[in-house]
Motif scaffolding. Structure first.
Motif, PDB file in Angstrom:
ATOM      1  N   MET A 110       0.831  -1.189   0.000  1.00 23.65           N
ATOM      2  CA  MET A 110       0.000   0.000   0.000  1.00 23.65           C
ATOM      3  C   MET A 110       0.877   1.254   0.000  1.00 23.65           C
ATOM      4  O   MET A 110       1.961   1.245   0.565  1.00 23.65           O
ATOM      5  CB  MET A 110      -0.932   0.019   1.214  1.00 23.65           C
ATOM      6  N   ARG A 111       0.377   2.307  -0.589  1.00 24.76           N
ATOM      7  CA  ARG A 111       1.174   3.519  -0.765  1.00 24.76           C
ATOM      8  C   ARG A 111       0.515   4.709  -0.058  1.00 24.76           C
ATOM      9  O   ARG A 111      -0.675   4.979  -0.245  1.00 24.76           O
ATOM     10  CB  ARG A 111       1.323   3.806  -2.257  1.00 24.76           C
ATOM     11  N   VAL A 112       1.308   5.406   0.747  1.00 24.57           N
ATOM     12  CA  VAL A 112       0.809   6.510   1.563  1.00 24.57           C
ATOM     13  C   VAL A 112       1.587   7.784   1.255  1.00 24.57           C
ATOM     14  O   VAL A 112       2.799   7.741   1.022  1.00 24.57           O
ATOM     15  CB  VAL A 112       0.942   6.168   3.069  1.00 24.57           C
ATOM     16  N   LEU A 113       0.882   8.913   1.263  1.00 21.10           N
ATOM     17  CA  LEU A 113       1.509  10.233   1.132  1.00 21.10           C
ATOM     18  C   LEU A 113       1.396  10.961   2.464  1.00 21.10           C
ATOM     19  O   LEU A 113       0.310  11.092   3.020  1.00 21.10           O
ATOM     20  CB  LEU A 113       0.813  11.046   0.037  1.00 21.10           C
ATOM     21  N   PHE A 143       4.658  -0.406   4.029  1.00 21.58           N
ATOM     22  CA  PHE A 143       4.088   0.614   3.161  1.00 21.58           C
ATOM     23  C   PHE A 143       5.158   1.273   2.292  1.00 21.58           C
ATOM     24  O   PHE A 143       6.322   1.384   2.693  1.00 21.58           O
ATOM     25  CB  PHE A 143       3.409   1.711   3.985  1.00 21.58           C
ATOM     26  N   ALA A 144       4.753   1.733   1.126  1.00 23.77           N
ATOM     27  CA  ALA A 144       5.562   2.657   0.340  1.00 23.77           C
ATOM     28  C   ALA A 144       5.118   4.054   0.759  1.00 23.77           C
ATOM     29  O   ALA A 144       3.911   4.321   0.861  1.00 23.77           O
ATOM     30  CB  ALA A 144       5.326   2.455  -1.150  1.00 23.77           C
ATOM     31  N   TRP A 184       6.075   0.590  -4.151  1.00 22.94           N
ATOM     32  CA  TRP A 184       7.331   1.343  -4.043  1.00 22.94           C
ATOM     33  C   TRP A 184       7.031   2.830  -4.105  1.00 22.94           C
ATOM     34  O   TRP A 184       6.029   3.256  -4.689  1.00 22.94           O
ATOM     35  CB  TRP A 184       8.294   0.946  -5.164  1.00 22.94           C
ATOM     36  N   ASP A 185       7.875   3.648  -3.496  1.00 21.61           N
ATOM     37  CA  ASP A 185       7.570   5.070  -3.403  1.00 21.61           C
ATOM     38  C   ASP A 185       8.006   5.842  -4.641  1.00 21.61           C
ATOM     39  O   ASP A 185       8.589   5.304  -5.578  1.00 21.61           O
ATOM     40  CB  ASP A 185       8.173   5.689  -2.125  1.00 21.61           C
TER      41      ASP A 185
END
Length: 225
Positions: free
Chosen positions: A1-4, A25-26, A179-180
């Motif tokens: 999962m990707r978080v900002l 997390f990314a 991936w970020d």
């Protein structure tokens, strides 16, 4: 999962990022509202952690503009102080949750998982298909009653596949969600992780769950295509 994370307190942002990366997390970071709004509009995220008091563009404006653009990414707002009026305003313009600083990272982590589950319409943190059971919150992967050890990044790839079970997902979709923004690794990184997951998840089992859809991507399901 990707978080900002959109937070101008760099130390706090780094602490949150470190904890989330360890959780698989990314994570992308923005340190002012303008940069945060740009990333939130241009990249696909599973959740946004948004500080209210930002330079250039404040958190309320960011939330409002994203919702006006029909970007429905779950948003957790962070603030040092909050009045009932602020909370009502934030929820009215589209925030999904609030946390007041200082806060427990474990509580933030739980709320992140809960919001992502809700957005993907999963009532429980546990994901399952056939005899495979995955609980990202507990870092638990069990197949046919046997515990399987995965690294945080392997778990993140598996979780993404499980959220899209019986669907074909492309390498790009996996890369963008696991991936970020600053990732600059080998081009076949997704294939490498899928190969490792196959060994750990399908090794020794007659029924294979992870399938390659040639020329398209991968899927997790009880039958191949």
């Amino acid at each position: 999962m990707r978080v900002l994370i959109i937070e101008d307190e760099r130390r706090l942002s780094s602490v949150i990022k470190k904890g989330l990366v360890e959780d698989g997390f990314a994570v992308d970071q923005a340190f002012d509202g303008e940069e945060g709004l740009f990333l939130a509009r241009s990249e696909a995220y599973d959740l946004i952690i948004l500080d209210l008091t930002l330079s250039k563009v404040d958190g309320m404006q960011i939330c409002s503009q994203l919702r006006k653009k029909n970007i429905k990414t779950p948003i957790i707002m962070l603030t040092a102080k909050i009045t009932m009026e602020d909370k009502i305003k934030g929820l009215d313009i589209g925030a999904d949750d609030y946390m007041t600083k200082p806060f427990s990272f474990l509580e933030l982590r739980s709320r992140i998982h809960a919001l992502i589950r809700r957005s993907k319409q999963h009532a429980s943190s546990q994901l399952s298909i056939a005899d495979l059971e995955v609980d990202p919150l507990k870092h638990s992967v069990i197949r046919a009653g046997k515990q399987i050890r995965l690294t945080p990044k392997e778990l993140a790839v598996l979780e993404f596949l499980m959220h899209h079970k019986q669907e074909v997902v492309s390498r790009t979709m996996i890369l963008e969600h696991v991936w970020d923004y600053n990732f600059d690794g080998m081009s076949n990184i997704v294939d490498v992780f899928i190969a490792t997951l196959r060994k750990k998840i399908d090794g020794g089992h007659k029924q294979k769950l992870i399938h390659t859809i040639h020329g398209v991507g991968y899927k997790i399901g009880e039958k191949g295509v």
